[in-house]
Design an enzyme around this catalytic site. Structure first.
Site, PDB file in Angstrom:
ATOM      1  CB  VAL A 150      -6.180   3.813   2.575  1.00 23.47           C
ATOM      2  CG1 VAL A 150      -5.039   2.843   2.860  1.00 23.47           C
ATOM      3  CG2 VAL A 150      -7.245   3.138   1.719  1.00 23.47           C
ATOM      4  N   PRO A 151      -6.019   5.496   5.924  1.00 16.15           N
ATOM      5  CG  PRO A 151      -6.806   5.439   8.123  1.00 16.15           C
ATOM      6  CD  PRO A 151      -7.186   5.115   6.716  1.00 16.15           C
ATOM      7  CG  HIS A 152      -0.983   5.878   4.271  1.00 16.67           C
ATOM      8  ND1 HIS A 152      -2.116   6.302   3.611  1.00 16.67           N
ATOM      9  CD2 HIS A 152       0.042   6.563   3.742  1.00 16.67           C
ATOM     10  CE1 HIS A 152      -1.774   7.199   2.712  1.00 16.67           C
ATOM     11  NE2 HIS A 152      -0.467   7.389   2.773  1.00 16.67           N
ATOM     12  CB  ALA A 153       1.920   7.149   9.299  1.00 18.87           C
ATOM     13  CG  LEU A 170      -2.158   0.300   4.768  1.00 15.43           C
ATOM     14  CD1 LEU A 170      -1.788   0.642   3.331  1.00 15.43           C
ATOM     15  CD2 LEU A 170      -2.123  -1.188   4.982  1.00 15.43           C
TER      16      LEU A 170
END
Length: 129
Positions: A64-67, A102
């Site tokens: 779930v890569p996110h920033a 996300l």
């Protein structure tokens, strides 16, 4: 999961690196107009910086890569699949086959956390510890 942009979701990523997968996912959000083009490059860099802090490969083949980005107005996301698997330095050491990216407004911490919680619950059946 109303933050997911179905038009930006990818059926399959051939062999690629974690960096390439993240870049392609951000590009797909730009291509469908979910995020402004000028945000795209910055967003990809922010996600990669987040990966340097610690992997978002949560195990069981999921990441779930996110920033957070200051120029976004709402949480957006997309899904990608890799039948081959991507080395994501996952917690369990296994390759990632399903990614959910996300991107959230920088000033909406609660919305970002809710999206992460919903995503992990959907993937794992429970929120991340």
């Amino acid at each position: 999961m109303d933050f997911l942009v179905p038009e930006a979701c990818s059926a399959d990523f051939s062999q690629c690196t974690k960096e390439e997968a993240i870049s392609r996912m951000v590009d797909s959000l730009v291509e469908v107009g979910a995020i402004p083009a000028e945000v795209g490059e910055d967003a990809a860099e922010l996600v990669l910086k987040r990966e340097q802090v610690g992997t978002t490969g949560i195990g069981r083949g999921f990441a779930v890569p996110h920033a957070k980005h200051p120029d976004l107005k709402r949480v957006v996301g997309c899904i990608a699949r890799s039948s081959h698997g991507i080395d994501f330095d996952s917690l369990d050491g296994e390759p990632v086959h399903l990614l959910i990216l996300l991107l959230s407004p920088a000033d909406q911490f609660d919305a970002h956390m809710r999206a992460l919680e919903r995503t992990s619950t959907w993937l794992l059946g429970q929120p991340l510890p």
